[in-house]
Design a protein around this motif. Sequence first.
Motif, PDB file in Angstrom:
ATOM      1  N   MET A 174       0.836  -1.190   0.000  1.00 23.38           N
ATOM      2  CA  MET A 174       0.000   0.000   0.000  1.00 23.38           C
ATOM      3  C   MET A 174       0.875   1.246   0.000  1.00 23.38           C
ATOM      4  O   MET A 174       2.031   1.224   0.427  1.00 23.38           O
ATOM      5  N   ASP A 175       0.303   2.338  -0.517  1.00 25.05           N
ATOM      6  CA  ASP A 175       1.022   3.598  -0.620  1.00 25.05           C
ATOM      7  C   ASP A 175       0.220   4.674   0.087  1.00 25.05           C
ATOM      8  O   ASP A 175      -1.002   4.787  -0.117  1.00 25.05           O
TER       9      ASP A 175
ATOM     10  N   GLU B 188      -7.489   5.635   8.905  1.00 26.67           N
ATOM     11  CA  GLU B 188      -6.614   6.621   9.542  1.00 26.67           C
ATOM     12  C   GLU B 188      -5.919   7.521   8.517  1.00 26.67           C
ATOM     13  O   GLU B 188      -5.738   8.718   8.751  1.00 26.67           O
ATOM     14  N   PHE B 189      -5.517   6.956   7.384  1.00 32.02           N
ATOM     15  CA  PHE B 189      -4.778   7.701   6.368  1.00 32.02           C
ATOM     16  C   PHE B 189      -5.435   7.490   5.005  1.00 32.02           C
ATOM     17  O   PHE B 189      -6.168   6.534   4.792  1.00 32.02           O
ATOM     18  N   GLU B 190      -5.120   8.401   4.097  1.00 33.40           N
ATOM     19  CA  GLU B 190      -5.581   8.231   2.720  1.00 33.40           C
ATOM     20  C   GLU B 190      -4.605   7.289   2.017  1.00 33.40           C
ATOM     21  O   GLU B 190      -3.439   7.618   1.825  1.00 33.40           O
ATOM     22  N   MET B 191      -5.099   6.121   1.634  1.00 31.88           N
ATOM     23  CA  MET B 191      -4.233   5.071   1.126  1.00 31.88           C
ATOM     24  C   MET B 191      -4.632   4.681  -0.292  1.00 31.88           C
ATOM     25  O   MET B 191      -5.742   4.937  -0.738  1.00 31.88           O
ATOM     26  N   SER B 192      -3.713   4.045  -0.961  1.00 35.23           N
ATOM     27  CA  SER B 192      -4.015   3.383  -2.228  1.00 35.23           C
ATOM     28  C   SER B 192      -3.387   1.994  -2.169  1.00 35.23           C
ATOM     29  O   SER B 192      -2.194   1.861  -1.902  1.00 35.23           O
ATOM     30  N   MET B 193      -4.200   0.976  -2.401  1.00 34.90           N
ATOM     31  CA  MET B 193      -3.728  -0.405  -2.361  1.00 34.90           C
ATOM     32  C   MET B 193      -3.101  -0.771  -3.703  1.00 34.90           C
ATOM     33  O   MET B 193      -3.686  -0.543  -4.760  1.00 34.90           O
ATOM     34  N   MET B 194      -1.898  -1.326  -3.647  1.00 31.32           N
ATOM     35  CA  MET B 194      -1.148  -1.644  -4.861  1.00 31.32           C
ATOM     36  C   MET B 194      -1.271  -3.115  -5.252  1.00 31.32           C
ATOM     37  O   MET B 194      -0.704  -3.526  -6.264  1.00 31.32           O
ATOM     38  N   GLY B 195      -2.001  -3.895  -4.468  1.00 29.98           N
ATOM     39  CA  GLY B 195      -2.165  -5.303  -4.788  1.00 29.98           C
ATOM     40  C   GLY B 195      -1.000  -6.148  -4.305  1.00 29.98           C
ATOM     41  O   GLY B 195      -0.182  -5.722  -3.484  1.00 29.98           O
TER      42      GLY B 195
ATOM     43  N   TYR C 164       8.765   1.652   4.327  1.00 28.15           N
ATOM     44  CA  TYR C 164       9.841   2.382   3.641  1.00 28.15           C
ATOM     45  C   TYR C 164       9.257   3.723   3.232  1.00 28.15           C
ATOM     46  O   TYR C 164       8.590   3.857   2.201  1.00 28.15           O
ATOM     47  N   VAL C 165       9.474   4.742   4.063  1.00 29.95           N
ATOM     48  CA  VAL C 165       8.959   6.104   3.866  1.00 29.95           C
ATOM     49  C   VAL C 165       7.434   6.049   3.765  1.00 29.95           C
ATOM     50  O   VAL C 165       6.763   5.871   4.772  1.00 29.95           O
ATOM     51  N   ASP C 166       6.872   6.173   2.558  1.00 29.97           N
ATOM     52  CA  ASP C 166       5.416   6.171   2.427  1.00 29.97           C
ATOM     53  C   ASP C 166       4.892   4.876   1.801  1.00 29.97           C
ATOM     54  O   ASP C 166       3.707   4.761   1.504  1.00 29.97           O
ATOM     55  N   ASP C 167       5.793   3.915   1.582  1.00 27.73           N
ATOM     56  CA  ASP C 167       5.379   2.614   1.056  1.00 27.73           C
ATOM     57  C   ASP C 167       5.347   1.598   2.190  1.00 27.73           C
ATOM     58  O   ASP C 167       6.275   1.531   3.004  1.00 27.73           O
ATOM     59  N   ILE C 168       4.296   0.810   2.232  1.00 25.73           N
ATOM     60  CA  ILE C 168       4.117  -0.161   3.310  1.00 25.73           C
ATOM     61  C   ILE C 168       3.866  -1.536   2.708  1.00 25.73           C
ATOM     62  O   ILE C 168       2.961  -1.710   1.885  1.00 25.73           O
ATOM     63  N   ILE C 169       4.690  -2.489   3.098  1.00 24.53           N
ATOM     64  CA  ILE C 169       4.510  -3.885   2.698  1.00 24.53           C
ATOM     65  C   ILE C 169       3.989  -4.653   3.909  1.00 24.53           C
ATOM     66  O   ILE C 169       4.530  -4.513   5.007  1.00 24.53           O
TER      67      ILE C 169
ATOM     68  N   LYS D   7      -8.163  -6.697   8.157  1.00 26.85           N
ATOM     69  CA  LYS D   7      -8.407  -5.757   9.258  1.00 26.85           C
ATOM     70  C   LYS D   7      -7.369  -4.644   9.258  1.00 26.85           C
ATOM     71  O   LYS D   7      -7.708  -3.469   9.451  1.00 26.85           O
ATOM     72  N   PHE D   8      -6.102  -5.007   9.021  1.00 32.20           N
ATOM     73  CA  PHE D   8      -5.047  -3.988   8.985  1.00 32.20           C
ATOM     74  C   PHE D   8      -5.273  -3.010   7.846  1.00 32.20           C
ATOM     75  O   PHE D   8      -5.114  -1.799   8.007  1.00 32.20           O
ATOM     76  N   SER D   9      -5.663  -3.524   6.684  1.00 34.92           N
ATOM     77  CA  SER D   9      -5.924  -2.652   5.543  1.00 34.92           C
ATOM     78  C   SER D   9      -7.049  -1.670   5.840  1.00 34.92           C
ATOM     79  O   SER D   9      -6.965  -0.474   5.508  1.00 34.92           O
ATOM     80  N   GLU D  10      -8.086  -2.148   6.496  1.00 40.43           N
ATOM     81  CA  GLU D  10      -9.211  -1.273   6.843  1.00 40.43           C
ATOM     82  C   GLU D  10      -8.791  -0.222   7.867  1.00 40.43           C
ATOM     83  O   GLU D  10      -9.169   0.957   7.761  1.00 40.43           O
ATOM     84  N   GLN D  11      -8.005  -0.614   8.874  1.00 40.12           N
ATOM     85  CA  GLN D  11      -7.552   0.337   9.884  1.00 40.12           C
ATOM     86  C   GLN D  11      -6.701   1.442   9.265  1.00 40.12           C
ATOM     87  O   GLN D  11      -6.866   2.622   9.586  1.00 40.12           O
ATOM     88  N   MET D  12      -5.789   1.081   8.378  1.00 37.33           N
ATOM     89  CA  MET D  12      -4.926   2.070   7.745  1.00 37.33           C
ATOM     90  C   MET D  12      -5.727   3.001   6.845  1.00 37.33           C
ATOM     91  O   MET D  12      -5.469   4.219   6.802  1.00 37.33           O
ATOM     92  N   SER D  13      -6.705   2.471   6.141  1.00 35.78           N
ATOM     93  CA  SER D  13      -7.509   3.286   5.236  1.00 35.78           C
ATOM     94  C   SER D  13      -8.371   4.281   5.997  1.00 35.78           C
ATOM     95  O   SER D  13      -8.643   5.383   5.514  1.00 35.78           O
TER      96      SER D  13
END
Length: 314
Positions: A1-2, A111-118, A87-92, A103-109
Motif C-alpha cells: 500500500m502507498d 486513519e490515512f488516505e491510502m491506495s492499495m497496490m495489490g 519504507y517512507v510512504d510505502d508499506i509492505i 483488518k489492517f488494511s481497513e484500519q490504515m484506510s
Amino acid sequence: MDVKSAFLNGFIEEEVYVRQPPGFEHPKFPNRVFKLQKALYGLKQAPRAWYERLRKFLVDQGFQMGSVDKTLFLLKHGKDLLIVQIYVDDIIFGGSSHALCSKFSEQMSREFEMSMMGELQFFLGLQIRQTPQGTFVHQSKYTRDLLRKFEMADASPQMTPMSTSTALDADEDGKEVDQKVYRGMIGSLLYLTATRLDIRLCAHFQASPRESHRTAVKRILRYIKFTPEFVSWSSRKQSSVATSTCEAEYVVAASCCSQILWMLATLRDYGLIYGRIPILCDSSSAISVAKNPVLHSRTKHIDMRYHFLRDNYE
C-alpha cells in the motif's frame, strides 16, 4: 500500500513558522506568518514527524517494533502473525491470516488516505515472485532496463566486473565526460549491487569524471549483462592495511560474525530461532587466533573491537 501525501500527516513538536503563500494571503493580516501544526514537504522534520505519527498509530493497534529494524512492526494474534515493513510512504504487509491482513488494511484506510497496490511484485528495483514453492527475489528486469537505459543491451558480456590490472586515479589529463550521465550510471548501479568495491571505486570520481572512469563503469555493466540473474553481493576496503594475512582473515571473520548476529536478531523478530551458526574460514592461523586467546604476540596489534569474535566463539 502507498500513503498519499504521507509527510503531510506528521505532527511537528518544534515551533515552525511559514510565510503566507502568494495568492493566499489573509485579507486583514497579509504580513503575518502561520504557525505549523503539521509538517510540510521540504521541512527537515517532515520524515521524522511522519514516522512518529505512523509508529504511534501502529503501537496503539497492538504492534511491536522490531528489536533491530525499527521500521519493522509485528502483530501476534494467537498462532497468527502479521508483518508490516515500512519504507517512507510505502508499506509492505503480509501474514498467516487473511482476516488479520484485511483488518489492517481497513484500519490504515480509516486513519490515512491510502491506495492499495495489490500483491507485491516490484519494490525498490527488486522483483518479488511468490509461488507455492517459495518467494523469489531477483533483479533481472531492473538489470535489463539498466542496460537499455545506458545503451549497453547489445554490448559484449564480461565474466568479471573489473580487470585486475586496472588502476583508476583522478586522470586529470583525461577527456572529460558528461557528469550527469556518469552520476546516473553510478546511482543506478548502487541500487543493483549495494556497496561493491568496484562501484565504490568508480563513485570516487563523480565530481570530475573522465573517459577512463566511464570505461570502467561500462565494464561493470558488461559484467552485469553476463550475470543478470545474480543476487547482489558486497565487499569493501579495510580501514587500514593489514600487517599479515592472518590479521586480514581474522578481521573479515569478525565482520562476518557481526553480520550473522544481526541476521539472527532480525530473524528472531520473525519468530525464527536458530542455534549455533558455523563460519567457514580457510585460514588455519585465523581459526587458531579465534580459538586461543593466549596468542598475544600475533594479536596485540589487532584492534580490540575485533576480538569479540572470541567471545562469540566461546
